[in-house]
Design a protein around this motif. Structure first.
Motif, PDB file in Angstrom:
ATOM      1  N   ALA A 137     -45.282  76.590 -21.189  1.00 37.15           N
ATOM      2  CA  ALA A 137     -45.547  75.752 -19.993  1.00 37.15           C
ATOM      3  C   ALA A 137     -46.636  76.291 -19.374  1.00 37.15           C
ATOM      4  CB  ALA A 137     -43.792  76.961 -18.951  1.00 37.15           C
ATOM      5  N   GLY A 138     -47.148  77.748 -19.219  1.00 34.46           N
ATOM      6  CA  GLY A 138     -48.196  78.634 -19.110  1.00 34.46           C
ATOM      7  C   GLY A 138     -49.403  77.866 -19.333  1.00 34.46           C
TER       8      GLY A 138
ATOM      9  N   ALA B  81     -49.907  74.579 -17.958  1.00 36.35           N
ATOM     10  CA  ALA B  81     -51.069  74.941 -16.723  1.00 36.35           C
ATOM     11  C   ALA B  81     -52.104  74.506 -16.681  1.00 36.35           C
ATOM     12  CB  ALA B  81     -50.092  76.302 -16.129  1.00 36.35           C
TER      13      ALA B  81
ATOM     14  N   ALA C 248     -44.531  67.360 -12.044  1.00 37.86           N
ATOM     15  CA  ALA C 248     -43.725  66.783 -13.795  1.00 37.86           C
ATOM     16  C   ALA C 248     -42.158  66.912 -13.646  1.00 37.86           C
ATOM     17  CB  ALA C 248     -43.604  68.803 -13.489  1.00 37.86           C
TER      18      ALA C 248
ATOM     19  N   VAL D 110     -39.271  73.216 -20.404  1.00 38.15           N
ATOM     20  CA  VAL D 110     -40.880  73.264 -20.096  1.00 38.15           C
ATOM     21  C   VAL D 110     -41.032  73.092 -18.336  1.00 38.15           C
ATOM     22  CG1 VAL D 110     -43.053  72.423 -20.796  1.00 38.15           C
ATOM     23  CG2 VAL D 110     -41.735  72.974 -22.168  1.00 38.15           C
ATOM     24  N   VAL D 111     -40.471  71.744 -17.455  1.00 41.65           N
ATOM     25  CA  VAL D 111     -40.892  71.720 -16.849  1.00 41.65           C
ATOM     26  C   VAL D 111     -39.604  72.933 -15.639  1.00 41.65           C
ATOM     27  CG1 VAL D 111     -40.226  69.746 -14.577  1.00 41.65           C
ATOM     28  CG2 VAL D 111     -41.034  69.476 -16.731  1.00 41.65           C
TER      29      VAL D 111
ATOM     30  N   LEU E  13     -42.737  75.791 -16.015  1.00 43.89           N
ATOM     31  CA  LEU E  13     -43.479  75.594 -15.119  1.00 43.89           C
ATOM     32  C   LEU E  13     -43.405  75.644 -14.053  1.00 43.89           C
ATOM     33  CD1 LEU E  13     -45.014  72.442 -16.281  1.00 43.89           C
ATOM     34  CD2 LEU E  13     -46.359  74.221 -16.096  1.00 43.89           C
TER      35      LEU E  13
ATOM     36  N   HIS F  88     -45.104  78.867 -11.518  1.00 38.21           N
ATOM     37  CA  HIS F  88     -46.387  77.930 -11.040  1.00 38.21           C
ATOM     38  C   HIS F  88     -45.896  77.712  -9.688  1.00 38.21           C
ATOM     39  CE1 HIS F  88     -49.643  79.660 -13.453  1.00 38.21           C
ATOM     40  NE2 HIS F  88     -48.745  78.614 -14.282  1.00 38.21           N
TER      41      HIS F  88
ATOM     42  N   VAL G 127     -46.974  73.580  -8.698  1.00 38.84           N
ATOM     43  CA  VAL G 127     -45.762  72.443  -8.561  1.00 38.84           C
ATOM     44  C   VAL G 127     -45.655  71.596  -7.287  1.00 38.84           C
ATOM     45  CG1 VAL G 127     -43.832  71.879  -9.738  1.00 38.84           C
ATOM     46  CG2 VAL G 127     -45.531  73.250 -11.106  1.00 38.84           C
TER      47      VAL G 127
ATOM     48  N   THR H 146     -40.289  69.029  -8.856  1.00 40.95           N
ATOM     49  CA  THR H 146     -39.802  68.580 -10.468  1.00 40.95           C
ATOM     50  C   THR H 146     -38.919  67.689 -10.517  1.00 40.95           C
ATOM     51  OG1 THR H 146     -38.415  70.220 -10.496  1.00 40.95           O
ATOM     52  CG2 THR H 146     -40.284  71.501 -11.328  1.00 40.95           C
TER      53      THR H 146
END
Length: 382
Positions: free
Chosen positions: A147-148, A151, A164, A173-174, A177, A181, A185, A188
């Motif tokens: 995820a990082g 981003a 996302a 992963v979503v 994220l 963050h 975001v 989701t």
């Protein structure tokens, strides 16, 4: 260091010829008479599908279809990340990540992309170890790390804030994220989240009829459908030899899941997902050798998840208020095993929608439903 490089899929003709040779000289196993899908992919079905892959499937046409979309590669933390970047003509469009799962690839979104480009700038990455993001080393099964990295890709593209969407591993992963963050975001959207596969069976008492059906499906999967995950989560290297050496093994490994996880009304995988779409996805796994590396990713992912849950248990008594997360939506399709109180125990999901069509590969099976659900959720959240 932050360079974004243009990319085109160009499989060497020698690799295509080698695939056809291997599909011609298969050493087929025996099959127990009177058995069917309960023991795995039936021999007559796989023979016919392999013959079509060899003689009827046109990889170059499918390659051209993929190359019609702009593609790029950039390195983050030593890992090359491949992605499609399809910009909307709409100047007010919202950046939207589309993140695939297993056993899938960017092919999953080919029919969804045209339905979303009026409103969204689309970024569609190949996860590390999948497709055209060849695995650089260990540690990329940790979804926080993935995820990082994604981003960072969004930052390099100039997208400070973005939406996302994902399913399966992509949903994980979503979710990460949003945790890493929450200020970036917008929201989701995930499809088909399921209970932890190595956890206990779902209790049926108190469930609605629809939830009971999905819970029973999950419990059945946990009892006799989890062998693929046990193998990948414990001995991925042993499995890797067959997936790397035999296209028929790779084909069976994926086709079985497309049969088991797609819309229950579909008798065969191609009844839910077009045969050429299925084989495009399998071909990417074969040509890139990512059947083996994806198995390692799932192994590492399960290890990381156990550590994450152990850490969460240790901090359950903390008085610190958890950070506010961006709004989330869940779309549940006909073949899914989602039970709301298990996947949304805190009641934080703001939109939960259930459909009577589709399954695990919603973007491939019912792109119309998924696109509409995504648009409705993110409308007004730009």
């Amino acid at each position: 260091m932050n360079e974004i490089r243009p990319f085109r899929i160009e499989i060497p003709q020698a690799d295509i010829d080698d695939l056809r040779r291997r599909l011609t000289t298969v050493r087929w196993p025996a099959e127990v008479a009177g058995t069917g899908w309960e023991r795995g992919v039936p021999l007559p079905y796989l023979k016919e599908l392999a013959e079509y892959w060899r003689d009827g499937f046109d990889w170059r046409a499918r390659e051209a279809e993929l190359n019609a979309y702009p593609q790029f590669v950039t390195a983050v933390d030593g890992q090359d990340l491949h992605f499609l970047h399809v910009r909307s003509a709409n100047p007010e469009a919202t950046p939207l990540l589309l993140v695939h799962g297993w056993p899938s690839s960017v092919v999953e979104f080919l029919d969804l992309i045209p339905l979303l480009t009026d409103d969204y700038h689309l970024v569609v990455p190949s996860l590390p170890g999948f497709g055209f993001s060849p695995l650089s080393g260990p540690g990329w099964g940790n979804l926080f790390r993935v995820a990082g990295a994604i981003a960072e890709v969004m930052s390099r593209l100039g997208y400070d804030r973005f939406a996302a969407q994902g399913g399966d591993v992509g949903a994980g992963v979503v979710g990460m994220l949003a945790m890493l963050h929450p200020d970036r975001v917008i929201g989701t959207h995930v499809n088909g989240p399921a209970p932890y596969p190595f956890g206990p069976p779902v209790e049926l008492d108190g469930l609605s009829d629809a939830e009971r059906l999905r819970a029973e499906r999950f419990n059945a999967f946990r009892e006799d459908g989890i062998g693929y995950l046990v193998q990948q989560a414990t001995r991925p290297q042993t499995l890797a030899y067959g997936l790397a050496d035999s296209p028929v093994e790779q084909l069976a490994w994926i086709a079985e899941k497309f049969r088991e996880w797609t819309d229950p009304a579909a008798e065969l995988p191609e009844d839910a997902v077009g045969r050429d779409r299925l084989l495009t996805n399998v071909s990417i796994y074969w040509f890139t050798g990512s059947g083996a590396t994806a198995a390692h990713i799932l192994y590492e992912g399960m290890q990381a998840y156990r550590q994450f849950m152990a850490g969460a248990g240790e901090h359950q008594q903390d008085d610190a208020e958890p950070p506010a997360l961006p709004p989330g939506a869940v779309a549940v399709f006909a073949a899914d095993t989602s039970v709301r109180h298990l996947v949304d125990p805190m009641g934080t999901v703001v939109r939960w929608t259930e459909y009577d069509r589709g399954g695990h590969f919603a973007a491939l099976e019912v792109p119309d439903l998924l696109a509409a659900d995504v648009k409705e959720f993110f409308a007004g959240r730009r």
